[in-house]
Structure formats: C-alpha cells, structure tokens
Design a protein around this motif. Structure first.
Motif, short mmCIF file in Angstrom:
data_model
loop_
_atom_site.label_atom_id
_atom_site.label_comp_id
_atom_site.label_asym_id
_atom_site.label_seq_id
_atom_site.Cartn_x
_atom_site.Cartn_y
_atom_site.Cartn_z
N UNK A 185 -57.15 -49.30 7.29
CA UNK A 185 -55.77 -49.66 7.61
C UNK A 185 -55.18 -48.68 8.63
N UNK A 186 -54.16 -49.16 9.34
CA UNK A 186 -53.39 -48.25 10.19
C UNK A 186 -52.57 -47.32 9.30
N UNK A 187 -52.03 -46.27 9.86
CA UNK A 187 -51.31 -45.26 9.06
C UNK A 187 -50.17 -45.88 8.28
N UNK A 188 -49.40 -46.76 8.90
CA UNK A 188 -48.23 -47.34 8.23
C UNK A 188 -48.60 -48.35 7.16
N UNK A 189 -49.83 -48.85 7.17
CA UNK A 189 -50.26 -49.86 6.20
C UNK A 189 -51.08 -49.28 5.05
N UNK A 190 -51.17 -47.97 4.99
CA UNK A 190 -51.98 -47.35 3.95
C UNK A 190 -51.23 -47.26 2.63
N UNK A 191 -51.99 -47.38 1.55
CA UNK A 191 -51.43 -47.28 0.20
C UNK A 191 -51.25 -45.81 -0.16
#
Length: 211
Positions: A185-191
C-alpha cells in the motif's frame, strides 16, 4: 453461478481446475441482469462482460478510472412506487446510480471495487475503499472476518480470527499480516493497527458483514 459477493481469484482457479465452470453475474432489481462471465483468469472484483444493449459510464473517475457505475438500458426501471425522493436520487442524466465503485476494461469487463457508502475519506481528502484492504487481509487463513475503519484519522482493522494461536502468538501473527499487507500500500493507505473481536460480525441475509 455467483452473485452478490466477490470471488477470490485463487478460489476461482481451484474450482476451475476441478472441472467446474464458475460464473459471476452482476445485476439488480432496478437494472436487471447486466453482466456475466467466467471467474477464472480474472483479477478480484470481476463480475463479467457487459451484456449487449447495456450502457455503463463511470461518474467522476479517479486516476485509475474508478468511479460510480451509472447504468442505462432498455429494461431500466422507471421509479420507486410512492417514493419520489428516492427515485430522484437514484438517477443521474437518465442513468441509474448503482452506488457501486468500479471500472470497465477494454473488453467491456466490469470490475467492482466497493460501495460508495463504505468509502473512508481521510483528513487529506483521499478516498479509501475499505473492501480492497479487507480482501488482502482475508486472503490469510487466520483472519475469518474483518472490517477496515477510520479511528482518529488512522486506518484500523477490526478482526475476527480463526486460529489455534492465542495470546502473544496470535498478536505476533496479526502484526506480521498487517506488515505484509502494508508493503503493498501507499503510505496513506497503510493500516496503523488492529483490534481483535471476540465474536463474529453480524451479517446480512447474503452473508455480507454489517458495518
């Protein structure tokens, strides 16, 4: 024939290797049957090739061509009985607003990503379809059910596990899974974390998790 739920590509291939043809269908009461196609050989979310006579446009597509599917067809319903407000909200430029997020490929194949009502809008305005992250998480046998949600501006996964692991061993395994998923995932989409549930989620009549 599968309808109402996405099929994991690996499962579609396994069933195909058993000599069984698994078909995915897409449609609704308002639009009728829109698409059908064989699941094997396609990526997650494939619902079949658009039928002749059906027209689908993508409303406000993003950089990947993903947006709400707007449908026009000869068999499209006209209105909801005794509900003018709902009828007005259901149409856009003469087409039916499905509420489904997806895209169409060059061969008129339809791919569903998620539902508009489930979109998570981050503080920076970025829109996240939780279904995509949930699909990645549920590809691990330890995770039976999960829901990705936003808590204090961060993405968190609520998980109902099915495993012989307990305590710290289970926690370490879930940490490993999240780390693996985040790498894609991209940084903003990480859990940013997970919450373990003791009970399974409530589901609809079609087996979908109630959010």
């Amino acid at each position: 024939v599968i309808g109402g739920v996405a099929v994991q590509p690996a499962l579609a291939v396994e069933i195909h290797q058993m000599g069984i043809t698994l078909l995915s269908c897409y449609g609704s009461s308002e639009t009728g049957h829109m698409a059908v196609g064989e699941c094997a050989g396609h990526s997650f979310g494939y619902t079949g090739r658009l039928n002749q006579g059906m027209e689908i446009t993508i409303n406000e597509p993003d950089e990947k061509g993903i947006g709400e599917l707007i449908v026009k067809s000869p068999g499209l319903f006209s209105y909801y009985i005794h509900n003018e407000q709902l009828t007005e909200a259901a149409f856009m430029n003469g087409g039916y607003r499905t509420g489904d997020l997806g895209y169409i490929d060059a061969e008129r194949g339809i791919y569903l990503i998620g539902r508009i009502k489930n979109l998570i809008i981050l503080q920076n305005g970025e829109k996240i379809s939780p279904e995509l992250l949930e699909k990645e998480l549920k590809s691990y046998s330890v995770i039976r059910e999960c829901v990705v949600c936003e808590k204090e501006g961060r993405l968190v996964a609520e998980i109902f596990a099915e495993s012989d692991l307990e305590g710290e061993d289970l926690a370490e395994e879930l940490d490993r899974i999240l780390s693996s998923v985040n790498k894609k995932q991209s940084v903003t989409r990480q859990l940013c974390g997970w919450v373990l549930r003791k009970e399974s989620f409530k589901t609809t009549n079609t087996g979908k998790v109630r959010r």
